[in-house]
Design a protein around this motif. Structure first.
Motif, mmCIF file in Angstrom:
data_model
loop_
_atom_site.group_PDB
_atom_site.id
_atom_site.type_symbol
_atom_site.label_atom_id
_atom_site.label_comp_id
_atom_site.label_asym_id
_atom_site.label_seq_id
_atom_site.Cartn_x
_atom_site.Cartn_y
_atom_site.Cartn_z
ATOM 1 N N ALA A 35 2.590 3.600 -7.035
ATOM 2 C CA ALA A 35 3.092 4.362 -8.547
ATOM 3 C C ALA A 35 3.926 3.418 -9.116
ATOM 4 O O ALA A 35 3.797 3.360 -10.478
ATOM 5 C CB ALA A 35 4.101 5.248 -8.054
ATOM 6 N N LYS A 36 4.699 2.602 -8.773
ATOM 7 C CA LYS A 36 5.441 1.367 -9.750
ATOM 8 C C LYS A 36 4.462 0.476 -10.263
ATOM 9 O O LYS A 36 4.639 0.134 -11.726
ATOM 10 C CB LYS A 36 6.412 0.846 -8.991
ATOM 11 C CG LYS A 36 7.914 1.666 -8.578
ATOM 12 C CD LYS A 36 8.783 0.580 -7.736
ATOM 13 C CE LYS A 36 10.205 1.383 -7.804
ATOM 14 N NZ LYS A 36 11.055 0.353 -7.140
ATOM 15 N N GLN A 37 3.351 0.137 -9.578
ATOM 16 C CA GLN A 37 2.441 -0.636 -10.224
ATOM 17 C C GLN A 37 1.763 -0.055 -11.348
ATOM 18 O O GLN A 37 1.381 -0.575 -12.222
ATOM 19 C CB GLN A 37 1.583 -1.425 -8.942
ATOM 20 C CG GLN A 37 1.892 -2.252 -8.308
ATOM 21 C CD GLN A 37 1.089 -2.885 -7.140
ATOM 22 O OE1 GLN A 37 0.151 -2.235 -6.870
ATOM 23 N NE2 GLN A 37 1.478 -3.898 -6.660
ATOM 24 N N GLU A 38 1.219 1.159 -10.980
ATOM 25 C CA GLU A 38 0.431 1.867 -11.968
ATOM 26 C C GLU A 38 1.353 2.128 -13.197
ATOM 27 O O GLU A 38 1.100 1.961 -14.632
ATOM 28 C CB GLU A 38 0.234 3.440 -11.648
ATOM 29 C CG GLU A 38 -0.859 3.243 -10.493
ATOM 30 C CD GLU A 38 -2.215 2.433 -11.090
ATOM 31 O OE1 GLU A 38 -2.731 2.981 -12.190
ATOM 32 O OE2 GLU A 38 -2.633 1.827 -10.241
ATOM 33 N N GLU A 39 2.717 2.482 -12.987
ATOM 34 C CA GLU A 39 3.334 2.710 -14.177
ATOM 35 C C GLU A 39 3.716 1.575 -14.913
ATOM 36 O O GLU A 39 3.657 1.495 -16.162
ATOM 37 C CB GLU A 39 5.092 3.104 -13.642
ATOM 38 C CG GLU A 39 5.985 3.248 -14.646
ATOM 39 C CD GLU A 39 7.524 3.737 -14.244
ATOM 40 O OE1 GLU A 39 8.167 3.762 -14.963
ATOM 41 O OE2 GLU A 39 7.375 3.781 -12.978
ATOM 42 N N ARG A 40 3.624 0.112 -14.153
ATOM 43 C CA ARG A 40 3.941 -1.098 -15.042
ATOM 44 C C ARG A 40 2.738 -1.248 -15.815
ATOM 45 O O ARG A 40 2.742 -1.711 -16.887
ATOM 46 C CB ARG A 40 4.292 -2.300 -13.954
ATOM 47 C CG ARG A 40 5.556 -2.283 -13.395
ATOM 48 C CD ARG A 40 5.976 -3.398 -12.603
ATOM 49 N NE ARG A 40 7.198 -3.459 -11.885
ATOM 50 C CZ ARG A 40 7.251 -3.466 -10.615
ATOM 51 N NH1 ARG A 40 6.387 -3.788 -9.847
ATOM 52 N NH2 ARG A 40 8.548 -3.413 -10.316
ATOM 53 N N LYS A 41 1.754 -0.891 -15.354
ATOM 54 C CA LYS A 41 0.004 -1.283 -15.780
ATOM 55 C C LYS A 41 0.078 -0.218 -16.976
ATOM 56 O O LYS A 41 -0.224 -0.622 -18.279
ATOM 57 C CB LYS A 41 -1.006 -0.918 -14.666
ATOM 58 C CG LYS A 41 -1.264 -2.055 -14.064
ATOM 59 C CD LYS A 41 -2.216 -1.594 -13.166
ATOM 60 C CE LYS A 41 -2.392 -2.597 -11.934
ATOM 61 N NZ LYS A 41 -3.704 -2.212 -11.055
ATOM 62 N N ALA A 42 0.815 1.050 -17.026
ATOM 63 C CA ALA A 42 0.586 1.660 -18.236
ATOM 64 C C ALA A 42 1.569 1.436 -19.188
ATOM 65 O O ALA A 42 1.164 1.425 -20.538
ATOM 66 C CB ALA A 42 0.905 3.194 -17.694
ATOM 67 N N ILE A 43 2.790 0.628 -18.903
ATOM 68 C CA ILE A 43 3.643 0.179 -19.882
ATOM 69 C C ILE A 43 3.004 -0.945 -20.670
ATOM 70 O O ILE A 43 3.150 -1.056 -21.783
ATOM 71 C CB ILE A 43 5.405 -0.067 -19.017
ATOM 72 C CG1 ILE A 43 5.710 1.459 -18.735
ATOM 73 C CG2 ILE A 43 5.864 -0.965 -20.203
ATOM 74 C CD1 ILE A 43 6.999 1.025 -17.970
ATOM 75 N N ALA A 44 2.435 -1.808 -19.704
ATOM 76 C CA ALA A 44 1.682 -3.073 -20.236
ATOM 77 C C ALA A 44 0.628 -2.483 -21.292
ATOM 78 O O ALA A 44 0.586 -3.239 -22.370
ATOM 79 C CB ALA A 44 1.347 -4.018 -19.158
ATOM 80 N N ALA A 45 -0.074 -1.648 -20.831
ATOM 81 C CA ALA A 45 -1.124 -1.172 -21.830
ATOM 82 C C ALA A 45 -0.568 -0.509 -23.199
ATOM 83 O O ALA A 45 -1.191 -0.956 -24.086
ATOM 84 C CB ALA A 45 -2.219 -0.122 -21.094
ATOM 85 N N THR A 85 0.824 -1.180 -0.044
ATOM 86 C CA THR A 85 0.150 0.318 0.045
ATOM 87 C C THR A 85 0.616 1.121 -0.203
ATOM 88 O O THR A 85 0.142 2.564 -0.028
ATOM 89 C CB THR A 85 -0.849 0.025 1.170
ATOM 90 O OG1 THR A 85 -0.180 -0.111 2.396
ATOM 91 C CG2 THR A 85 -1.968 -0.998 1.009
ATOM 92 N N ASP A 86 2.153 1.154 -0.117
ATOM 93 C CA ASP A 86 2.948 2.286 0.012
ATOM 94 C C ASP A 86 3.002 3.129 -1.261
ATOM 95 O O ASP A 86 2.748 2.560 -2.429
ATOM 96 C CB ASP A 86 4.472 2.230 0.318
ATOM 97 C CG ASP A 86 4.790 1.499 1.522
ATOM 98 O OD1 ASP A 86 4.189 1.939 2.421
ATOM 99 O OD2 ASP A 86 5.860 0.987 1.802
ATOM 100 N N PRO A 87 2.884 4.354 -1.400
ATOM 101 C CA PRO A 87 2.686 5.226 -2.361
ATOM 102 C C PRO A 87 3.750 4.805 -3.469
ATOM 103 O O PRO A 87 3.452 4.706 -4.827
ATOM 104 C CB PRO A 87 2.904 6.501 -2.061
ATOM 105 C CG PRO A 87 2.680 6.710 -0.564
ATOM 106 C CD PRO A 87 3.103 5.199 -0.089
ATOM 107 N N GLU A 88 4.853 4.493 -3.233
ATOM 108 C CA GLU A 88 6.083 4.102 -4.075
ATOM 109 C C GLU A 88 5.560 2.949 -4.972
ATOM 110 O O GLU A 88 5.860 2.676 -6.369
ATOM 111 C CB GLU A 88 7.474 4.143 -3.562
ATOM 112 C CG GLU A 88 7.909 5.557 -3.031
ATOM 113 C CD GLU A 88 9.495 5.103 -2.447
ATOM 114 O OE1 GLU A 88 9.923 4.081 -2.491
ATOM 115 O OE2 GLU A 88 9.683 6.269 -1.689
ATOM 116 N N VAL A 89 5.234 1.986 -4.335
ATOM 117 C CA VAL A 89 5.009 0.540 -4.825
ATOM 118 C C VAL A 89 3.538 0.607 -5.584
ATOM 119 O O VAL A 89 3.677 0.176 -6.681
ATOM 120 C CB VAL A 89 4.436 -0.438 -3.507
ATOM 121 C CG1 VAL A 89 4.034 -1.673 -4.268
ATOM 122 C CG2 VAL A 89 5.773 -0.583 -2.923
#
Length: 126
Positions: free
Chosen positions: A40-50, A34-38
């Protein structure tokens, strides 16, 4: 005589416990899901995958369009070749009909000439 590096059971047990404590400490200090950094990284990975999926879909669409274009070109070439072959066959048939008509006309002309000569000969004989 005892070796200096020879550890006794108690020392080995103590070293194992310390190692376990260090591992636990490492996991405690690790970032939580639930940390903001984690996040943010998950969102970034999702954006890259999309984005990757969008590029893949675009490549597939381009490949489909290219394949369809090539199929259309091949079909057009096949149709043109078929029309050309049909026109060539019709031209050959027309030429053959023309030759036959000329041969028949020549035969009729020769027969008419022969009949005229025959008639002239008969006329001379009378």
């Amino acid at each position: 005589m005892r070796h200096v590096t020879d550890n006794g059971f108690a020392e080995r047990r103590k070293a194992a416990a310390e190692a376990k404590q260090q591992l636990l400490k490492k996991f405690e200090t690790a970032p939580k899901p639930t940390d903001p950094e984690v996040v943010a990284k998950q969102e970034e990975r999702k954006a890259i995958a999309a984005a990757r999926e969008a590029r893949r879909a675009e490549r597939e669409q381009l490949k489909r369009e290219e394949r369809d274009r090539k199929l259309a070109e091949a079909e057009a070439l096949a149709n043109a070749a078929a029309l050309e072959a049909k026109a060539k066959a019709e031209a050959q048939e027309a030429e053959m009909s023309n030759r036959i008509a000329r041969v028949v006309a020549d035969d009729a002309e020769r027969k008419a000439e022969r009949d005229r000569r025959y008639a002239a000969r008969k006329a001379r004989q009378r």
